[in-house]
Scaffold this motif. Structure first.
Motif, PDB file in Angstrom:
ATOM      1  N   LEU A 138       0.833  -1.344  -0.052  1.00  0.00           N
ATOM      2  CA  LEU A 138       0.052  -0.001   0.108  1.00  0.00           C
ATOM      3  C   LEU A 138       0.718   1.017   0.096  1.00  0.00           C
ATOM      4  O   LEU A 138       0.718   2.211  -0.862  1.00  0.00           O
ATOM      5  CB  LEU A 138      -1.060   0.022   1.212  1.00  0.00           C
ATOM      6  CG  LEU A 138      -1.848   1.378   1.458  1.00  0.00           C
ATOM      7  CD1 LEU A 138      -2.589   1.697   0.291  1.00  0.00           C
ATOM      8  CD2 LEU A 138      -2.503   1.049   2.859  1.00  0.00           C
ATOM      9  N   GLY A 139       1.754   1.115   0.973  1.00  0.00           N
ATOM     10  CA  GLY A 139       2.701   2.315   0.932  1.00  0.00           C
ATOM     11  C   GLY A 139       3.609   2.605  -0.431  1.00  0.00           C
ATOM     12  O   GLY A 139       3.858   3.826  -1.061  1.00  0.00           O
ATOM     13  N   LEU A 140       4.074   1.514  -1.019  1.00  0.00           N
ATOM     14  CA  LEU A 140       4.708   1.417  -2.177  1.00  0.00           C
ATOM     15  C   LEU A 140       3.651   2.347  -3.311  1.00  0.00           C
ATOM     16  O   LEU A 140       4.181   2.882  -4.276  1.00  0.00           O
ATOM     17  CB  LEU A 140       4.963   0.096  -2.780  1.00  0.00           C
ATOM     18  CG  LEU A 140       5.613  -0.120  -4.253  1.00  0.00           C
ATOM     19  CD1 LEU A 140       7.198   0.656  -4.107  1.00  0.00           C
ATOM     20  CD2 LEU A 140       6.057  -1.303  -4.414  1.00  0.00           C
ATOM     21  N   VAL A 141       2.301   1.710  -3.326  1.00  0.00           N
ATOM     22  CA  VAL A 141       1.282   2.293  -4.564  1.00  0.00           C
ATOM     23  C   VAL A 141       1.150   3.944  -4.160  1.00  0.00           C
ATOM     24  O   VAL A 141       1.194   4.695  -5.140  1.00  0.00           O
ATOM     25  CB  VAL A 141       0.124   1.350  -4.496  1.00  0.00           C
ATOM     26  CG1 VAL A 141      -0.879   2.374  -5.443  1.00  0.00           C
ATOM     27  CG2 VAL A 141       0.341   0.178  -4.830  1.00  0.00           C
ATOM     28  N   ILE A 142       1.016   4.105  -2.843  1.00  0.00           N
ATOM     29  CA  ILE A 142       1.008   5.544  -2.394  1.00  0.00           C
ATOM     30  C   ILE A 142       2.053   6.484  -3.161  1.00  0.00           C
ATOM     31  O   ILE A 142       2.131   7.550  -3.548  1.00  0.00           O
ATOM     32  CB  ILE A 142       0.722   5.812  -1.224  1.00  0.00           C
ATOM     33  CG1 ILE A 142      -0.547   5.256  -0.499  1.00  0.00           C
ATOM     34  CG2 ILE A 142       0.958   7.230  -0.648  1.00  0.00           C
ATOM     35  CD1 ILE A 142      -0.753   4.981   0.902  1.00  0.00           C
ATOM     36  N   VAL A 143       3.540   5.668  -2.767  1.00  0.00           N
ATOM     37  CA  VAL A 143       4.645   6.443  -3.385  1.00  0.00           C
ATOM     38  C   VAL A 143       4.664   6.492  -4.835  1.00  0.00           C
ATOM     39  O   VAL A 143       4.966   7.534  -5.476  1.00  0.00           O
ATOM     40  CB  VAL A 143       5.866   5.432  -3.006  1.00  0.00           C
ATOM     41  CG1 VAL A 143       6.945   5.840  -4.037  1.00  0.00           C
ATOM     42  CG2 VAL A 143       6.136   5.835  -1.485  1.00  0.00           C
ATOM     43  N   GLY A 144       3.889   5.619  -5.830  1.00  0.00           N
ATOM     44  CA  GLY A 144       3.483   5.624  -7.063  1.00  0.00           C
ATOM     45  C   GLY A 144       2.953   6.932  -7.235  1.00  0.00           C
ATOM     46  O   GLY A 144       3.112   7.578  -8.432  1.00  0.00           O
ATOM     47  N   PHE A 145       1.835   7.105  -6.655  1.00  0.00           N
ATOM     48  CA  PHE A 145       1.027   8.398  -6.941  1.00  0.00           C
ATOM     49  C   PHE A 145       1.927   9.653  -6.672  1.00  0.00           C
ATOM     50  O   PHE A 145       1.907  10.536  -7.541  1.00  0.00           O
ATOM     51  CB  PHE A 145       0.079   8.600  -5.764  1.00  0.00           C
ATOM     52  CG  PHE A 145      -1.115   7.610  -5.761  1.00  0.00           C
ATOM     53  CD1 PHE A 145      -1.395   6.446  -6.981  1.00  0.00           C
ATOM     54  CD2 PHE A 145      -1.828   7.002  -4.520  1.00  0.00           C
ATOM     55  CE1 PHE A 145      -2.107   5.538  -6.722  1.00  0.00           C
ATOM     56  CE2 PHE A 145      -2.772   6.051  -4.490  1.00  0.00           C
ATOM     57  CZ  PHE A 145      -2.907   5.326  -5.636  1.00  0.00           C
ATOM     58  N   PHE A 146       2.646   9.442  -5.641  1.00  0.00           N
ATOM     59  CA  PHE A 146       3.684  10.810  -5.426  1.00  0.00           C
ATOM     60  C   PHE A 146       4.633  10.922  -6.621  1.00  0.00           C
ATOM     61  O   PHE A 146       4.836  12.177  -7.106  1.00  0.00           O
ATOM     62  CB  PHE A 146       4.316  10.586  -4.102  1.00  0.00           C
ATOM     63  CG  PHE A 146       3.579  11.004  -3.066  1.00  0.00           C
ATOM     64  CD1 PHE A 146       3.467  12.477  -2.420  1.00  0.00           C
ATOM     65  CD2 PHE A 146       3.034  10.350  -2.099  1.00  0.00           C
ATOM     66  CE1 PHE A 146       2.839  13.055  -1.505  1.00  0.00           C
ATOM     67  CE2 PHE A 146       2.089  10.774  -1.023  1.00  0.00           C
ATOM     68  CZ  PHE A 146       2.223  12.033  -0.783  1.00  0.00           C
ATOM     69  N   SER A 147       5.052   9.654  -7.150  1.00  0.00           N
ATOM     70  CA  SER A 147       6.094   9.811  -7.858  1.00  0.00           C
ATOM     71  C   SER A 147       5.556  10.523  -9.451  1.00  0.00           C
ATOM     72  O   SER A 147       6.338  11.219  -9.982  1.00  0.00           O
ATOM     73  CB  SER A 147       6.690   8.417  -8.332  1.00  0.00           C
ATOM     74  OG  SER A 147       5.563   7.558  -8.912  1.00  0.00           O
TER      75      SER A 147
END
Length: 524
Positions: A320-329
């Motif tokens: 979940l944290g990785l996907v949120i990081v994807g949003f930010f990226s």
């Protein structure tokens, strides 16, 4: 989110800042800051070009379109972008690269002073900067919307956090920092996107729903149609033309990726890589969004929270944290590249006209000015982001589609078509007229006329009419009142002549100085 997700998110922010600090060592002058000194490998330029076209708007606004209409989200967005970039790989990419290699400019708009005149350059520069503030504001609002879903923090807090982190790395590291962070962001998004794709497939299988059977479910009725509702054939055609200009340099940040490569051939390869990525990768990202009506019930009327809700329900902590990081990226990639492009325009095109001191900046002062401009631009866009969803701007997707797509054409057409021999007779009158009347057409269609039409003017015409007005006027006025001169023809020849190297093409053309510098020299 739990502590593991926060570790992933904070670790990501730390890596972005570290890349900015490392890139700082590679920035010695304004050329390095804005165009990477023309030393960027074509594959890095292509990935950067691709990533700088995304933002969290895909996971909010376009997720809402996917939730409501289905595959039309791909057909009317990423597909025309892919086609537009593929065309531009031959038509625009090599010519934009020659702006740096032959005219030695650091801003995509610098050449307009000699191609047309100073007033034309200033009109396009100021309107482009103002439009970019609104565009980037929508991106901050989009990522803040997602962040609020996962963490519960307010929209304004989310805007401040994301903007501050972006400001640190792109201000100190310039285009090198943008490109390198975008490479890292691409890898992160690859992992996050595949994780989400697999999670949705597994969840559908748990419900005994196969890939093909999913499209027969009542919740997805009509979602397989490529063009539906307000996203019809006229909208698709208009969007194709808009993205042809926008993603090949009309919105400035993509032009920098072409300028950053070592040669015109490498710029073409860069564009082709970006086009392939735009054709393939969005399908992986969109698939979970197309399936979202089977898995979640959006709380917002436009469905813009559907992807966030689905992510929260399907993924374990850590992923979940990785996907949120994807949003930010995605968002930070686009916003940082936009900030760098606007800093180039202001430092090279606007400041020298406003201030005599700016015309005599040395490399150190020019670099300081570039960094300060980047911070100011980000701050202004963050301030405007707090007004998204207000009566002035309305929702995020309205800002991106109506405002940005509708206004981009009148700004980009003189810039992009001015590169081509075919339009060499279109001079300052054609450029300024097409720009001014295109903007007027946008205002008329979206406001006075729309107010007097039952149900308002359809979106496809709100987007297409300003572009059509600008395009027709630019061509017709160029034919009726040709303004080609030997000096302007020399500039065009240097941009269009095959073969790389600063000596190619006509040797009579002058290398453009920063805007206003020649006028200042005449006065002295």
């Amino acid at each position: 989110m739990n502590s593991l997700d926060w570790v992933v998110l904070i670790g990501y922010f730390g890596i972005m800042v570290a890349i900015g600090v490392w890139s700082h060592k590679r920035v010695d002058n304004v050329s390095d800051f804005f165009t990477a000194g023309g030393k960027m490998p074509w594959w890095l330029s292509g990935i950067s070009h691709h990533m700088s076209g995304y933002s969290a708007v895909m996971f909010t606004g376009y997720a809402g379109i996917a939730y409501t209409y289905g595959v039309t989200s791909f057909v009317t967005w990423s597909f025309p972008i892919a086609i537009g970039i593929a065309i531009g790989a031959t038509l625009f990419a090599p010519r934009v690269n020659r702006l740096r290699s032959r005219l030695h400019v650091a801003s995509p708009l610098e050449y307009l002073k000699n191609r047309y005149n100073l007033p034309t350059q200033q009109a396009l520069a100021w309107s482009g900067m103002l439009l970019k503030i609104v565009d980037v504001a929508a991106k901050w609002a989009a990522i803040a919307t997602l962040l609020s879903v996962f963490t519960g923090i307010s929209l304004n807090q989310g805007i401040l956090i994301t903007g501050a982190i972006t400001a640190v790395y792109c201000t100190i590291g310039g285009l090198w920092a943008d490109a390198l962070t975008e490479l890292g962001q691409f890898i992160i998004q690859l992992l996050a996107g595949v994780s989400m794709f697999v999670a949705v497939v597994v969840k559908l299988d748990d419900k005994n729903i196969g890939f093909l059977d999913a499209w027969n479910q009542p919740e997805l009725q009509g979602h397989g149609k490529p063009l539906v509702g307000q996203y019809g054939a006229v909208f698709l055609l208009a969007f194709l033309f808009i993205k042809l200009f926008e993603y090949n340099g009309g919105m400035l940040n993509q032009a920098q990726r072409y300028m950053a490569t070592g040669s015109a051939k490498e710029a073409t390869r860069s564009a082709r890589l970006s086009a392939v990525l735009w054709l393939v990768w969005p399908v992986v990202l969109f698939f979970p969004m197309w399936m979202s009506p089977l898995l979640v019930h959006a709380q917002k009327p436009d469905g813009s929270d559907s992807y966030g809700l689905m992510t929260e329900q399907l993924l374990p902590h850590g992923l979940l944290g990785l996907v949120i990081v994807g949003f930010f990226s995605h968002t930070m990639a686009m916003c940082s590249s936009d900030a760098n492009a606007i800093a180039a325009v202001f430092t090279r095109d606007v400041a020298p006209v406003l201030s005599a001191r700016a015309r005599s900046w040395n490399e150190r002062r020019g670099l300081i000015a570039a960094r300060l401009t980047t911070v100011v631009f980000l701050a202004l866009s963050m301030a405007v982001a707090t007004q998204v969803n207000s009566p002035t701007f309305k929702d995020i997707i309205t800002v991106v589609i109506k405002w940005v797509a509708g206004l981009m054409g009148p700004i980009a057409i003189p810039m992009m078509l001015g590169l081509l021999r075919t339009f060499r007779k279109s001079g300052p009158t054609a450029a300024l007229s097409s720009w001014a009347l295109g903007l007027l057409a946008f205002w008329l269609v979206n406001y006075p006329i729309s107010w007097n039409v039952d149900g308002g003017v359809p979106l496809q015409y709100q987007v297409s009419i300003p572009l059509a007005v600008s395009l027709v006027l630019y061509i017709v006025i160029g034919l009726v009142k040709p303004e080609d001169t030997p000096e302007r023809d020399d500039i065009i020849e240097r941009i269009n002549t095959d073969g790389d190297g600063p000596g190619a093409g006509s040797t009579a053309a002058q290398v453009p100085a920063p805007a206003g510098a020649q006028d200042d020299a005449r006065q002295r």
